[in-house]
Design a protein around this motif. Sequence first.
Motif, PDB file in Angstrom:
ATOM      1  N   LEU A  51       0.865  -1.170   0.000  1.00 28.70           N
ATOM      2  CA  LEU A  51       0.000   0.000   0.000  1.00 28.70           C
ATOM      3  C   LEU A  51       0.901   1.219   0.000  1.00 28.70           C
ATOM      4  O   LEU A  51       1.846   1.295   0.800  1.00 28.70           O
ATOM      5  N   ASP A  52       0.640   2.149  -0.873  1.00 30.65           N
ATOM      6  CA  ASP A  52       1.435   3.374  -0.933  1.00 30.65           C
ATOM      7  C   ASP A  52       1.100   4.231   0.281  1.00 30.65           C
ATOM      8  O   ASP A  52       0.149   5.006   0.271  1.00 30.65           O
ATOM      9  N   VAL A  53       1.897   4.082   1.321  1.00 31.89           N
ATOM     10  CA  VAL A  53       1.615   4.769   2.582  1.00 31.89           C
ATOM     11  C   VAL A  53       1.828   6.275   2.491  1.00 31.89           C
ATOM     12  O   VAL A  53       1.378   7.011   3.364  1.00 31.89           O
ATOM     13  N   ASP A  54       2.491   6.723   1.441  1.00 32.09           N
ATOM     14  CA  ASP A  54       2.704   8.155   1.267  1.00 32.09           C
ATOM     15  C   ASP A  54       1.575   8.833   0.496  1.00 32.09           C
ATOM     16  O   ASP A  54       1.615  10.041   0.287  1.00 32.09           O
ATOM     17  N   ALA A  55       0.595   8.058   0.069  1.00 31.86           N
ATOM     18  CA  ALA A  55      -0.520   8.610  -0.704  1.00 31.86           C
ATOM     19  C   ALA A  55      -1.781   8.628   0.162  1.00 31.86           C
ATOM     20  O   ALA A  55      -2.388   7.589   0.403  1.00 31.86           O
ATOM     21  N   PRO A  56      -2.159   9.820   0.641  1.00 33.27           N
ATOM     22  CA  PRO A  56      -3.380   9.907   1.454  1.00 33.27           C
ATOM     23  C   PRO A  56      -4.575   9.298   0.710  1.00 33.27           C
ATOM     24  O   PRO A  56      -4.745   9.525  -0.491  1.00 33.27           O
ATOM     25  N   GLY A  57      -5.345   8.502   1.420  1.00 33.94           N
ATOM     26  CA  GLY A  57      -6.532   7.871   0.837  1.00 33.94           C
ATOM     27  C   GLY A  57      -6.273   6.545   0.163  1.00 33.94           C
ATOM     28  O   GLY A  57      -7.198   5.925  -0.363  1.00 33.94           O
ATOM     29  N   ALA A  58      -5.015   6.064   0.168  1.00 34.37           N
ATOM     30  CA  ALA A  58      -4.683   4.817  -0.524  1.00 34.37           C
ATOM     31  C   ALA A  58      -5.464   3.630   0.045  1.00 34.37           C
ATOM     32  O   ALA A  58      -5.946   2.783  -0.705  1.00 34.37           O
ATOM     33  N   LEU A  59      -5.595   3.563   1.362  1.00 40.74           N
ATOM     34  CA  LEU A  59      -6.347   2.455   1.957  1.00 40.74           C
ATOM     35  C   LEU A  59      -7.813   2.520   1.529  1.00 40.74           C
ATOM     36  O   LEU A  59      -8.410   1.502   1.187  1.00 40.74           O
ATOM     37  N   GLY A  60      -8.385   3.709   1.512  1.00 42.53           N
ATOM     38  CA  GLY A  60      -9.772   3.860   1.078  1.00 42.53           C
ATOM     39  C   GLY A  60      -9.979   3.406  -0.352  1.00 42.53           C
ATOM     40  O   GLY A  60     -10.965   2.725  -0.668  1.00 42.53           O
ATOM     41  N   ARG A  61      -9.048   3.759  -1.231  1.00 43.07           N
ATOM     42  CA  ARG A  61      -9.160   3.329  -2.631  1.00 43.07           C
ATOM     43  C   ARG A  61      -9.032   1.818  -2.748  1.00 43.07           C
ATOM     44  O   ARG A  61      -9.761   1.177  -3.501  1.00 43.07           O
ATOM     45  N   MET A  62      -8.127   1.232  -1.968  1.00 41.36           N
ATOM     46  CA  MET A  62      -7.953  -0.220  -1.999  1.00 41.36           C
ATOM     47  C   MET A  62      -9.240  -0.922  -1.538  1.00 41.36           C
ATOM     48  O   MET A  62      -9.708  -1.866  -2.164  1.00 41.36           O
ATOM     49  N   MET A  63      -9.798  -0.436  -0.455  1.00 42.83           N
ATOM     50  CA  MET A  63     -11.009  -1.056   0.080  1.00 42.83           C
ATOM     51  C   MET A  63     -12.190  -0.867  -0.866  1.00 42.83           C
ATOM     52  O   MET A  63     -13.033  -1.759  -1.011  1.00 42.83           O
ATOM     53  N   ALA A  64     -12.251   0.265  -1.542  1.00 39.86           N
ATOM     54  CA  ALA A  64     -13.329   0.500  -2.514  1.00 39.86           C
ATOM     55  C   ALA A  64     -13.235  -0.498  -3.663  1.00 39.86           C
ATOM     56  O   ALA A  64     -14.269  -1.001  -4.141  1.00 39.86           O
ATOM     57  N   ARG A  65     -12.025  -0.817  -4.100  1.00 37.54           N
ATOM     58  CA  ARG A  65     -11.865  -1.811  -5.169  1.00 37.54           C
ATOM     59  C   ARG A  65     -12.336  -3.188  -4.704  1.00 37.54           C
ATOM     60  O   ARG A  65     -12.994  -3.918  -5.450  1.00 37.54           O
ATOM     61  N   LEU A  66     -11.997  -3.537  -3.471  1.00 37.19           N
ATOM     62  CA  LEU A  66     -12.456  -4.834  -2.946  1.00 37.19           C
ATOM     63  C   LEU A  66     -13.977  -4.863  -2.839  1.00 37.19           C
ATOM     64  O   LEU A  66     -14.620  -5.827  -3.250  1.00 37.19           O
ATOM     65  N   ALA A  67     -14.537  -3.814  -2.268  1.00 41.82           N
ATOM     66  CA  ALA A  67     -15.996  -3.758  -2.111  1.00 41.82           C
ATOM     67  C   ALA A  67     -16.677  -3.796  -3.470  1.00 41.82           C
ATOM     68  O   ALA A  67     -17.689  -4.489  -3.648  1.00 41.82           O
ATOM     69  N   GLY A  68     -16.129  -3.079  -4.440  1.00 41.46           N
ATOM     70  CA  GLY A  68     -16.702  -3.065  -5.784  1.00 41.46           C
ATOM     71  C   GLY A  68     -16.674  -4.421  -6.455  1.00 41.46           C
ATOM     72  O   GLY A  68     -17.507  -4.723  -7.308  1.00 41.46           O
ATOM     73  N   ALA A  69     -15.722  -5.259  -6.068  1.00 40.88           N
ATOM     74  CA  ALA A  69     -15.623  -6.614  -6.622  1.00 40.88           C
ATOM     75  C   ALA A  69     -16.453  -7.613  -5.824  1.00 40.88           C
ATOM     76  O   ALA A  69     -16.457  -8.799  -6.132  1.00 40.88           O
ATOM     77  N   GLY A  70     -17.144  -7.125  -4.782  1.00 41.26           N
ATOM     78  CA  GLY A  70     -17.970  -8.017  -3.966  1.00 41.26           C
ATOM     79  C   GLY A  70     -17.198  -8.834  -2.951  1.00 41.26           C
ATOM     80  O   GLY A  70     -17.715  -9.816  -2.418  1.00 41.26           O
ATOM     81  N   VAL A  71     -15.970  -8.442  -2.670  1.00 44.95           N
ATOM     82  CA  VAL A  71     -15.138  -9.172  -1.715  1.00 44.95           C
ATOM     83  C   VAL A  71     -15.562  -8.814  -0.288  1.00 44.95           C
ATOM     84  O   VAL A  71     -15.755  -7.647   0.031  1.00 44.95           O
ATOM     85  N   VAL A  72     -15.709  -9.826   0.553  1.00 49.55           N
ATOM     86  CA  VAL A  72     -16.029  -9.615   1.962  1.00 49.55           C
ATOM     87  C   VAL A  72     -14.715  -9.587   2.737  1.00 49.55           C
ATOM     88  O   VAL A  72     -13.928 -10.537   2.672  1.00 49.55           O
ATOM     89  N   LEU A  73     -14.483  -8.496   3.443  1.00 50.18           N
ATOM     90  CA  LEU A  73     -13.271  -8.335   4.238  1.00 50.18           C
ATOM     91  C   LEU A  73     -13.573  -8.741   5.677  1.00 50.18           C
ATOM     92  O   LEU A  73     -14.424  -8.154   6.327  1.00 50.18           O
ATOM     93  N   HIS A  74     -12.858  -9.754   6.164  1.00 52.12           N
ATOM     94  CA  HIS A  74     -13.057 -10.226   7.539  1.00 52.12           C
ATOM     95  C   HIS A  74     -12.082  -9.577   8.515  1.00 52.12           C
ATOM     96  O   HIS A  74     -12.334  -9.548   9.714  1.00 52.12           O
ATOM     97  N   GLY A  75     -10.963  -9.095   7.999  1.00 47.73           N
ATOM     98  CA  GLY A  75      -9.978  -8.456   8.849  1.00 47.73           C
ATOM     99  C   GLY A  75      -8.851  -7.891   8.027  1.00 47.73           C
ATOM    100  O   GLY A  75      -8.648  -8.267   6.863  1.00 47.73           O
ATOM    101  N   GLN A  76      -8.119  -6.945   8.636  1.00 46.63           N
ATOM    102  CA  GLN A  76      -6.981  -6.318   7.970  1.00 46.63           C
ATOM    103  C   GLN A  76      -5.985  -5.898   9.032  1.00 46.63           C
ATOM    104  O   GLN A  76      -6.366  -5.363  10.065  1.00 46.63           O
ATOM    105  N   TYR A  77      -4.723  -6.206   8.806  1.00 49.05           N
ATOM    106  CA  TYR A  77      -3.648  -5.729   9.670  1.00 49.05           C
ATOM    107  C   TYR A  77      -2.392  -5.594   8.825  1.00 49.05           C
ATOM    108  O   TYR A  77      -2.431  -5.830   7.618  1.00 49.05           O
ATOM    109  N   SER A  78      -1.298  -5.183   9.417  1.00 53.00           N
ATOM    110  CA  SER A  78      -0.048  -5.007   8.677  1.00 53.00           C
ATOM    111  C   SER A  78       0.970  -6.060   9.103  1.00 53.00           C
ATOM    112  O   SER A  78       0.971  -6.504  10.245  1.00 53.00           O
ATOM    113  N   ASP A  79       1.848  -6.419   8.160  1.00 58.26           N
ATOM    114  CA  ASP A  79       2.933  -7.333   8.502  1.00 58.26           C
ATOM    115  C   ASP A  79       4.161  -6.529   8.902  1.00 58.26           C
ATOM    116  O   ASP A  79       4.123  -5.298   8.977  1.00 58.26           O
ATOM    117  N   HIS A  80       5.254  -7.206   9.159  1.00 64.01           N
ATOM    118  CA  HIS A  80       6.467  -6.539   9.617  1.00 64.01           C
ATOM    119  C   HIS A  80       7.146  -5.715   8.530  1.00 64.01           C
ATOM    120  O   HIS A  80       8.061  -4.948   8.811  1.00 64.01           O
TER     121      HIS A  80
END
Length: 123
Positions: free
Chosen positions: A71-100
């Motif tokens: 995820l481009d952490v330097d781009a404000p709104g990047a997480l929102g855009r990513m989640m919108a793409r998932l939602a638009g594809a009908g993907v159900v998100l059960h959880g989200q976290y970051s790795d090391h």
Amino acid sequence: MFDIEIPAPDGASSLAAIGRALGAAGIGLEGGGLWSGVAHYLVAEGARAGEVLREIALGPVLVREVLVVDLDVDAPGALGRMMARLAGAGVVLHGQYSDHDNRKVLLVDDVVVARRALETAGS
């Protein structure tokens, strides 16, 4: 990569047991944490981690394949855009976290559809 989910009702004591058991088996944790008495950790060896954790009997263990993405952490709104793409594809998100490595770990109902949605949009 795989997410392991296991009850951790006693907080630090539960995590100590989880960490000892996985460490003794040579299984490293690549990300995750504890939320409301439930631990989620990212591991490379999902099946083996599940076996090890079932042996310490803290409760049911779920092992799920996950999608790990940059995820481009330097781009404000990047997480929102990513989640919108998932939602638009009908993907159900059960959880989200970051790795090391600061990548997003996505627990979704369909890894293939989620990957396709993110790749198609050039995430």
